[in-house]
Design a protein around this motif. Structure first.
Motif, PDB file in Angstrom:
ATOM      1  N   GLU A 103       6.755  10.495   1.064  1.00 31.89           N
ATOM      2  CA  GLU A 103       7.518   9.229   1.102  1.00 31.89           C
ATOM      3  C   GLU A 103       6.667   8.235   0.858  1.00 31.89           C
ATOM      4  N   VAL A 104       7.478   7.062   0.099  1.00 29.95           N
ATOM      5  CA  VAL A 104       6.446   6.005  -0.321  1.00 29.95           C
ATOM      6  C   VAL A 104       5.554   5.251   0.443  1.00 29.95           C
ATOM      7  N   GLU A 105       5.907   5.166   1.956  1.00 29.37           N
ATOM      8  CA  GLU A 105       5.236   4.481   2.871  1.00 29.37           C
ATOM      9  C   GLU A 105       3.836   5.294   3.045  1.00 29.37           C
ATOM     10  N   GLU A 106       3.922   6.648   3.040  1.00 28.11           N
ATOM     11  CA  GLU A 106       2.755   7.375   3.296  1.00 28.11           C
ATOM     12  C   GLU A 106       2.118   7.382   2.039  1.00 28.11           C
ATOM     13  N   THR A 107       2.496   7.152   0.634  1.00 28.70           N
ATOM     14  CA  THR A 107       1.453   7.324  -0.239  1.00 28.70           C
ATOM     15  C   THR A 107       0.961   5.714  -0.492  1.00 28.70           C
ATOM     16  N   HIS A 126      15.070  -8.797   6.163  1.00 23.34           N
ATOM     17  CA  HIS A 126      14.959  -8.654   4.703  1.00 23.34           C
ATOM     18  C   HIS A 126      14.120  -7.165   4.699  1.00 23.34           C
ATOM     19  N   THR A 127      14.624  -6.224   3.762  1.00 25.97           N
ATOM     20  CA  THR A 127      13.891  -4.936   4.150  1.00 25.97           C
ATOM     21  C   THR A 127      14.293  -4.049   3.047  1.00 25.97           C
ATOM     22  N   ALA A 128      13.603  -2.921   2.786  1.00 27.43           N
ATOM     23  CA  ALA A 128      13.801  -2.056   1.782  1.00 27.43           C
ATOM     24  C   ALA A 128      14.633  -0.752   2.268  1.00 27.43           C
ATOM     25  N   LEU A 139      -3.805   2.684  -0.420  1.00 30.86           N
ATOM     26  CA  LEU A 139      -4.576   1.119  -0.234  1.00 30.86           C
ATOM     27  C   LEU A 139      -5.629   1.502   0.827  1.00 30.86           C
ATOM     28  N   ARG A 140      -5.668   2.329   1.652  1.00 32.43           N
ATOM     29  CA  ARG A 140      -6.552   2.406   2.755  1.00 32.43           C
ATOM     30  C   ARG A 140      -7.698   3.235   2.263  1.00 32.43           C
ATOM     31  N   HIS A 141      -7.317   4.367   1.593  1.00 31.35           N
ATOM     32  CA  HIS A 141      -8.523   5.434   1.388  1.00 31.35           C
ATOM     33  C   HIS A 141      -8.519   5.787   0.078  1.00 31.35           C
ATOM     34  N   ARG A 142      -7.947   5.459  -0.943  1.00 31.11           N
ATOM     35  CA  ARG A 142      -7.866   5.696  -2.356  1.00 31.11           C
ATOM     36  C   ARG A 142      -7.817   7.128  -2.485  1.00 31.11           C
ATOM     37  N   GLU A 143      -7.036   7.992  -1.593  1.00 33.71           N
ATOM     38  CA  GLU A 143      -7.033   9.463  -1.850  1.00 33.71           C
ATOM     39  C   GLU A 143      -6.510   9.952  -3.146  1.00 33.71           C
ATOM     40  N   PHE A 144      -5.891   9.296  -3.866  1.00 36.31           N
ATOM     41  CA  PHE A 144      -5.281   9.965  -5.002  1.00 36.31           C
ATOM     42  C   PHE A 144      -5.920   9.370  -6.155  1.00 36.31           C
ATOM     43  N   ASP A 145      -5.830  10.095  -7.492  1.00 39.36           N
ATOM     44  CA  ASP A 145      -6.287   9.559  -8.433  1.00 39.36           C
ATOM     45  C   ASP A 145      -5.058   8.751  -9.296  1.00 39.36           C
ATOM     46  N   VAL A 146      -4.030   9.067  -9.320  1.00 39.58           N
ATOM     47  CA  VAL A 146      -2.775   8.240  -9.643  1.00 39.58           C
ATOM     48  C   VAL A 146      -1.704   8.286  -8.682  1.00 39.58           C
ATOM     49  N   ALA A 147      -1.185   6.970  -8.518  1.00 42.23           N
ATOM     50  CA  ALA A 147      -0.129   6.959  -7.331  1.00 42.23           C
ATOM     51  C   ALA A 147       0.920   6.176  -7.655  1.00 42.23           C
ATOM     52  N   GLU A 148       2.271   6.312  -7.052  1.00 39.93           N
ATOM     53  CA  GLU A 148       3.115   5.093  -6.911  1.00 39.93           C
ATOM     54  C   GLU A 148       2.572   4.171  -6.246  1.00 39.93           C
ATOM     55  N   MET A 149       2.899   2.653  -6.488  1.00 39.14           N
ATOM     56  CA  MET A 149       2.415   1.674  -5.511  1.00 39.14           C
ATOM     57  C   MET A 149       3.459   0.627  -5.453  1.00 39.14           C
ATOM     58  N   SER A 150       3.611  -0.027  -4.173  1.00 37.74           N
ATOM     59  CA  SER A 150       4.189  -1.190  -4.325  1.00 37.74           C
ATOM     60  C   SER A 150       3.604  -2.317  -5.368  1.00 37.74           C
ATOM     61  N   LEU A 151       4.626  -2.934  -6.072  1.00 39.84           N
ATOM     62  CA  LEU A 151       3.989  -3.952  -7.069  1.00 39.84           C
ATOM     63  C   LEU A 151       3.403  -5.094  -6.382  1.00 39.84           C
ATOM     64  N   SER A 152       3.975  -5.445  -5.115  1.00 40.85           N
ATOM     65  CA  SER A 152       3.266  -6.514  -4.380  1.00 40.85           C
ATOM     66  C   SER A 152       2.055  -6.240  -3.885  1.00 40.85           C
ATOM     67  N   SER A 153       1.824  -5.079  -3.273  1.00 41.21           N
ATOM     68  CA  SER A 153       0.449  -4.709  -2.798  1.00 41.21           C
ATOM     69  C   SER A 153      -0.189  -4.593  -3.950  1.00 41.21           C
ATOM     70  N   TYR A 154      -0.077  -3.998  -4.993  1.00 36.30           N
ATOM     71  CA  TYR A 154      -0.985  -3.986  -6.230  1.00 36.30           C
ATOM     72  C   TYR A 154      -1.435  -5.304  -6.697  1.00 36.30           C
ATOM     73  N   CYS A 155      -0.478  -6.169  -6.577  1.00 34.04           N
ATOM     74  CA  CYS A 155      -0.951  -7.636  -7.118  1.00 34.04           C
ATOM     75  C   CYS A 155      -1.814  -8.280  -6.178  1.00 34.04           C
ATOM     76  N   VAL A 156      -1.646  -7.789  -4.564  1.00 36.45           N
ATOM     77  CA  VAL A 156      -2.631  -8.256  -3.750  1.00 36.45           C
ATOM     78  C   VAL A 156      -4.102  -8.156  -4.184  1.00 36.45           C
ATOM     79  N   THR A 157      -4.029  -6.672  -4.403  1.00 36.61           N
ATOM     80  CA  THR A 157      -5.516  -6.076  -4.793  1.00 36.61           C
ATOM     81  C   THR A 157      -6.313  -6.943  -5.835  1.00 36.61           C
ATOM     82  N   LEU A 158      -5.272  -7.303  -6.953  1.00 40.88           N
ATOM     83  CA  LEU A 158      -5.807  -7.681  -8.119  1.00 40.88           C
ATOM     84  C   LEU A 158      -6.689  -8.851  -7.814  1.00 40.88           C
ATOM     85  N   THR A 159      -6.426  -9.841  -6.940  1.00 45.31           N
ATOM     86  CA  THR A 159      -7.033 -10.963  -6.658  1.00 45.31           C
ATOM     87  C   THR A 159      -8.332 -11.038  -5.683  1.00 45.31           C
TER      88      THR A 159
END
Length: 330
Positions: A37-41, A183-185, A46-66
């Protein structure tokens, strides 16, 4: 020759199925695919960097870039896209009948930084003049108490964000009238169990969303695919190999959806839906790559910055591995 073993975490999409069953294999890579499930991924990456490659929320990814030492780099692969007019729900007790009525209300969001609410707030601002700072946002679990933001946020003071109680859920609060809108997914359960108390802001959402696309050309992007930056730096070639594989997997499904001898899905009017999407959006209605998605991405980055989630306006070029900007031609 030794192939590079990589673990990929994503949901069970039709457009990634060929990577799971082996019909498509990335050049030089052995994929261990975990369908989650996407929330688990998102949480585990985001918390533990468990995977080499992963689906990621576009917003969460942008937060990490700054942040210092950004941990991921993205591929212009978008496994999840969705028009989000359908995901604005209102309490019958609120008296809200049109978008402009949202101004000054208390609006639930599972997480302020979620991609779906970023798009919703941006569209409401552009289309209906609702400044994201004109409302109060309340965050927490939609169906289960205790949900927290996956990333710590440092929002400008003009944005009002509050936590719901430890035993509350947004779904129940909406039906009870303790919040005015959501406002939800994911569709809240009370939309089905308490239909007299919860309704959509846009009941005829397909028509509204199609009109939005005709005017803007934007098919909102929800998720990208990211590579852990240490994996990418050690194997720069893998970015292009993965991108090609995702493209090939998507192409297989696009062809299958047009088959009329038997239906690829359980949708009775699948063929009509394909023909309708093609007529409105063209043959490649779910494009990967940068060029075909630049307007949608730049719009999202503008929203992200305007809503206090990125300290500066990010550029498209910052988001993606440079190996994926240029295509090989024969």
């Amino acid at each position: 020759m030794t192939r590079l073993p990589l673990t990929l975490a994503c949901w069970n999409y039709d457009r990634t199925q060929a990577l799971v069953d082996g019909r498509v294999r990335p050049d030089g890579i052995d994929l261990n695919v975990q369908m989650l499930e996407v929330e688990e991924t998102f949480f585990r990456m985001l918390r533990h960097r468990e995977f080499d490659v992963a689906e990621m929320s576009l917003s969460s990814y942008c937060v990490t870039l700054t942040r210092d030492d950004p941990p991921f780099i993205a591929l212009p692969v978008f496994p999840s896209r969705l028009f989000r007019h359908s995901c604005i729900f209102v309490s019958a007790a609120s008296g809200i009948t049109r978008p402009e009525d949202l101004r000054g209300k208390r609006i639930g969001v599972p997480e302020y930084q979620m991609t779906a609410p970023v798009w919703i707030r941006g569209v409401l601002a552009d289309e209906y003049g609702i400044d994201p700072a004109d409302v109060t946002y309340v965050t927490g679990g939609e169906e289960q108490p205790g949900r927290e933001e996956k990333l710590k946020l440092d929002l400008p003071e003009r944005f009002r964000v509050e936590r719901i109680g430890p035993d509350d859920t947004l779904s129940a609060m909406l039906a009870d009238g303790r919040i005015d809108a959501l406002h939800t997914a994911r569709t809240p359960s009370t939309f089905y169990t308490r239909p007299d108390a919860v309704r959509r802001l846009f009941p005829d959402f397909p028509a509204v969303e199609q009109d939005y696309y005709r005017r803007t050309g934007i098919f909102p992007i929800m998720h990208a695919v990211v590579i852990r930056r240490d994996v990418y730096e050690a194997n720069r070639w893998a970015a292009r190999a993965l991108y090609k594989a995702f493209e090939a997997a998507k192409a297989l499904v696009e062809a299958e959806l047009r088959v009329t001898a038997s239906l690829r899905t359980m949708l009775p009017w699948q063929i009509a839906a394909v023909e309708e999407a093609t007529a409105l959006m063209g043959d490649d209605w779910w494009p990967y790559g940068v060029a075909a998605n630049r307007t949608a991405i730049e719009t999202f980055l503008r929203y992200h910055h305007a809503q206090g989630l990125s300290s500066r306006l990010l550029t498209v070029e910052e988001l993606f591995a440079p190996e994926c900007f240029e295509a090989f031609r024969i």
